[in-house]
Structures are given as C-alpha cells and as structure tokens.
Design a protein around this motif. Structure first.
Motif, PDB file in Angstrom:
ATOM      1  N   PHE A 127      12.640   9.376   7.117  1.00  0.00           N
ATOM      2  CA  PHE A 127      12.420   8.024   6.568  1.00  0.00           C
ATOM      3  C   PHE A 127      12.856   7.983   5.102  1.00  0.00           C
ATOM      4  O   PHE A 127      13.604   7.115   4.685  1.00  0.00           O
ATOM      5  N   GLY A 165      -2.128   0.286  -0.918  1.00  0.00           N
ATOM      6  CA  GLY A 165      -0.757   0.637  -1.275  1.00  0.00           C
ATOM      7  C   GLY A 165      -0.299   1.928  -0.615  1.00  0.00           C
ATOM      8  O   GLY A 165      -1.115   2.784  -0.267  1.00  0.00           O
ATOM      9  N   THR A 176       8.328   1.032   4.902  1.00  0.00           N
ATOM     10  CA  THR A 176       9.021   1.974   5.797  1.00  0.00           C
ATOM     11  C   THR A 176       9.000   1.466   7.235  1.00  0.00           C
ATOM     12  O   THR A 176      10.027   1.463   7.920  1.00  0.00           O
ATOM     13  N   ASN A 215       0.083   5.847  10.408  1.00  0.00           N
ATOM     14  CA  ASN A 215       1.366   6.364   9.926  1.00  0.00           C
ATOM     15  C   ASN A 215       1.190   7.736   9.274  1.00  0.00           C
ATOM     16  O   ASN A 215       0.110   8.060   8.789  1.00  0.00           O
ATOM     17  N   LYS A 220       4.042   0.206   4.750  1.00  0.00           N
ATOM     18  CA  LYS A 220       4.420  -1.183   5.098  1.00  0.00           C
ATOM     19  C   LYS A 220       5.946  -1.351   5.073  1.00  0.00           C
ATOM     20  O   LYS A 220       6.541  -1.863   6.010  1.00  0.00           O
ATOM     21  N   GLN A 254      16.057   6.005   3.317  1.00  0.00           N
ATOM     22  CA  GLN A 254      15.847   5.070   2.204  1.00  0.00           C
ATOM     23  C   GLN A 254      16.737   5.458   1.027  1.00  0.00           C
ATOM     24  O   GLN A 254      17.335   4.616   0.376  1.00  0.00           O
ATOM     25  N   PRO A 256       4.614   9.815  13.419  1.00  0.00           N
ATOM     26  CA  PRO A 256       4.462  11.124  12.759  1.00  0.00           C
ATOM     27  C   PRO A 256       5.018  11.159  11.337  1.00  0.00           C
ATOM     28  O   PRO A 256       5.787  10.281  10.945  1.00  0.00           O
ATOM     29  N   VAL A 257       4.628  12.184  10.605  1.00  0.00           N
ATOM     30  CA  VAL A 257       5.262  12.455   9.315  1.00  0.00           C
ATOM     31  C   VAL A 257       6.706  12.820   9.648  1.00  0.00           C
ATOM     32  O   VAL A 257       6.948  13.645  10.533  1.00  0.00           O
TER      33      VAL A 257
HETATM   34  N1  ATP Z   1       5.919   8.501   8.588  1.00  0.00           N
HETATM   35  C1  ATP Z   1       6.328   8.885   7.374  1.00  0.00           C
HETATM   36  N2  ATP Z   1       6.740  10.174   7.165  1.00  0.00           N
HETATM   37  C2  ATP Z   1       7.143  10.588   5.948  1.00  0.00           C
HETATM   38  N3  ATP Z   1       7.200   9.796   4.860  1.00  0.00           N
HETATM   39  C3  ATP Z   1       6.800   8.503   4.995  1.00  0.00           C
HETATM   40  C4  ATP Z   1       6.354   7.979   6.243  1.00  0.00           C
HETATM   41  N4  ATP Z   1       6.032   6.672   6.075  1.00  0.00           N
HETATM   42  C5  ATP Z   1       6.267   6.394   4.777  1.00  0.00           C
HETATM   43  N5  ATP Z   1       6.740   7.474   4.121  1.00  0.00           N
HETATM   44  C6  ATP Z   1       7.074   7.575   2.693  1.00  0.00           C
HETATM   45  O1  ATP Z   1       5.888   7.250   1.969  1.00  0.00           O
HETATM   46  C7  ATP Z   1       6.187   6.488   0.807  1.00  0.00           C
HETATM   47  C8  ATP Z   1       5.374   5.185   0.833  1.00  0.00           C
HETATM   48  O2  ATP Z   1       5.817   4.401   1.924  1.00  0.00           O
HETATM   49  P1  ATP Z   1       6.082   2.826   1.779  1.00  0.00           P
HETATM   50  O3  ATP Z   1       6.801   2.532   0.519  1.00  0.00           O
HETATM   51  O4  ATP Z   1       6.700   2.388   3.046  1.00  0.00           O
HETATM   52  O5  ATP Z   1       4.594   2.302   1.669  1.00  0.00           O
HETATM   53  P2  ATP Z   1       4.124   0.801   1.329  1.00  0.00           P
HETATM   54  O6  ATP Z   1       2.858   0.554   2.067  1.00  0.00           O
HETATM   55  O7  ATP Z   1       5.225  -0.133   1.573  1.00  0.00           O
HETATM   56  O8  ATP Z   1       3.858   0.910  -0.241  1.00  0.00           O
HETATM   57  P3  ATP Z   1       3.491  -0.357  -1.202  1.00  0.00           P
HETATM   58  O9  ATP Z   1       2.051  -0.649  -0.940  1.00  0.00           O
HETATM   59  O10 ATP Z   1       3.763   0.150  -2.578  1.00  0.00           O
HETATM   60  O11 ATP Z   1       4.378  -1.482  -0.811  1.00  0.00           O
HETATM   61  C9  ATP Z   1       7.714   6.286   0.826  1.00  0.00           C
HETATM   62  O12 ATP Z   1       8.305   7.235  -0.021  1.00  0.00           O
HETATM   63  C10 ATP Z   1       8.115   6.554   2.260  1.00  0.00           C
HETATM   64  O13 ATP Z   1       9.424   7.093   2.379  1.00  0.00           O
END
Ligand code: ATP
Ligand code: MG
Length: 254
Positions: A217, A12, A18, A185, A16, A221, A212-213
C-alpha cells in the motif's frame, strides 16, 4: 444512478485514504467509471494519485461555485476509468471553507455529488479525521459509510462514538445512510490483541472485513499508482490482501 460511499472513523491514521483509494482503483480496474472525491484538507488522496501534477481547480472551488464540477475532475493517469476530484494539501481552500462557510451549507457536498451521479457508476469519498461540519456534510452526501479501524482498543472506543454521532446526523438531517460494514485494517492474525479485537467487533451487528498489514500500500502511494498494479521484484499485494479487497468490492456495489 451512482452509489456513493464514504470511508469514515473520526480517528486519524486508520486507513481511510488507503482503503478508499484502493477500493476506487478496484472498481475502476473492474471497468466501472469511478470517481474518488478528496474531502480531506490534507489532500492525501490527491497527492497519491496526482503526484507532480497541479490541477487548475480543486473540490473547494466546486462547492464555492468558483468553477463547474466537470472542470475540476481529473483523470488518474495510472488507472483507466478512475477520476479524482482533488483537494490541494498546500494552499488549498477546503479547510478555510469548512471553518467559515460550511455551517450554513450542510447539503453543499450532496448537491455536488448529485451533479455527477449520472456520469459515474461509483463515487467514493475520502474523509478527513474528525467529526466536524466537513465530515458531516460528506456523510449526508453518502449512501453508505464503511468504518475502517486499526486493531486496537482505542478504535473500538472510537467506533462507539462514531455510531452515536452518526445516529444524530441521521435524525437531524433525515439521512438514510447505511452503516453495516467495518474493516479491521492492518490486521495480523499472529497477534493476539488483533484476534481479540476481531472477536469483540464480531459481537455487534456488523459485517467485519480484515485487511492485512501489507507494505505494498505504502509503495503504491509512493509510486502514484494502484496497489493492485504495483509490483516490485515481481511481488505485489499479498493474496490475502487481494482476497479482502475483492470480498469488499463484491458486497459494496451489489
Ligand atoms: N493495511 C495496511 N498495511 C500497511 N500499511 C498501511 C495499511 N493501511 C494503511 N497503511 C499505511 O498507514 C498510513 C496511514 O494510512 P492512511 O493515510 O490511509 O490513514 P487515514 O485514516 O487516511 O489517515 P488520516 O486520518 O490522516 O486521513 C499510510 O502510510 C498507509 O500507507
Ligand atoms: Mg486520510
């Protein structure tokens, strides 16, 4: 015929949603008719792009035959050429369906995707964490799966498990799904552990990408738009982030 990609690792919070949302936006901004299918009962992709909107139907209605697929597809107002097949996070039917009926219908998502392959050029699936029936059905429906991971040791363990499970799916369901790309990521070059994880990932037979961080993003959202279109005080995504997205975009849809 459209190519279908899924972003998946059972872990989790690795990005994914993002990354699938951002790639869908990039494809649409490049002029391709693109659909993002929200295959996650959490409905995160849907709340990102359809904030304050309540569509009549959701993806679970389509796969249960309660509506036609075209009646459930919604245009994303903030991004031209982008459409979404939503899942309702609250009161949605996908979780219940996957826990009860899906076992007997492993090809139901593939059937739905096949119906729209002529209408769209690019199809992207956002998956839920885990490796159960729902994720399996989504992987069976995909031509390619790209694995996002965060630069931490548990993600490398997760990748090994995923590779093993994917080989079983390929064998048992005669799937030809390609799995050749990994995205590290939230990568920060200044952190030694991140560099070490990158080196470790490079030892396998994968193409490795680094995103990158980037606070943009989360902001995009929050404001229900594409990260590429979001600007605050004149600033948007970092040049390195845009570079990584473009690099991915150029290789995925070749
Ligand atoms: N490269 C990035 N830089 C900064 N923040 C990020 C980055 N990638 C993702 N995030 C943030 O991290 C959090 C988790 O990302 P995301 O929801 O896309 O993960 P996920 O794998 O889809 O989670 P889940 O397993 O619950 O579906 C979100 O708040 C998103 O905005
Ligand atoms: Mg998600």
């Amino acid at each position: 015929m459209a190519k279908t990609i899924a972003l998946h690792l059972q872990k989790g919070g690795v990005g994914k949603t993002t990354i699938s949302g951002t790639l869908a936006c990039q494809s649409a901004l490049d002029g391709y008719s693109t659909i993002l299918i929200d295959v996650d009962p959490q409905g995160n992709a849907s709340s990102w792009f359809l904030k304050n909107k309540t569509p009549k139907f959701e993806f679970a209605d389509v796969i249960q035959g309660k509506c036609y697929i075209n009646d459930a597809i919604v245009p994303v107002a903030s991004v031209d050429n982008l459409f979404i097949l939503p899942t309702f996070g609250i009161d949605g039917g996908l979780k219940n369906y996957s826990e009860t009926k899906l076992a007997e219908e492993p090809f139901v998502i593939q059937d739905a995707v096949n119906e729209i392959k002529k209408e769209f050029q690019h199809i992207i699936l956002d998956l839920s964490p885990g490796l159960g029936r729902l994720e399996r059905a989504a992987l069976i429906a995909s031509d390619e799966v790209i694995t996002p991971m965060t630069p931490e040791i548990f993600s490398l363990d997760g990748l090994e498990i995923f590779i093993d499970e994917l080989s079983k799916i390929k064998k048992n369901f005669r799937s030809n799904i390609e799995h050749s790309k990994i995205i590290i990521n939230s990568y920060d070059e200044r952190i030694r552990q991140h560099r070490d994880i990158y080196k470790e990932a490079c030892k396998g037979n994968f193409q490795i990408y680094r995103i990158p961080v980037d606070p943009c993003f989360r902001k995009a959202q929050e404001f229900s738009t594409a990260p590429q279109l979001f600007k605050q005080r004149g600033r948007g995504l970092k040049p390195k982030t845009l570079e990584a997205i473009n690099e991915l975009e150029n290789t995925i849809w070749r």
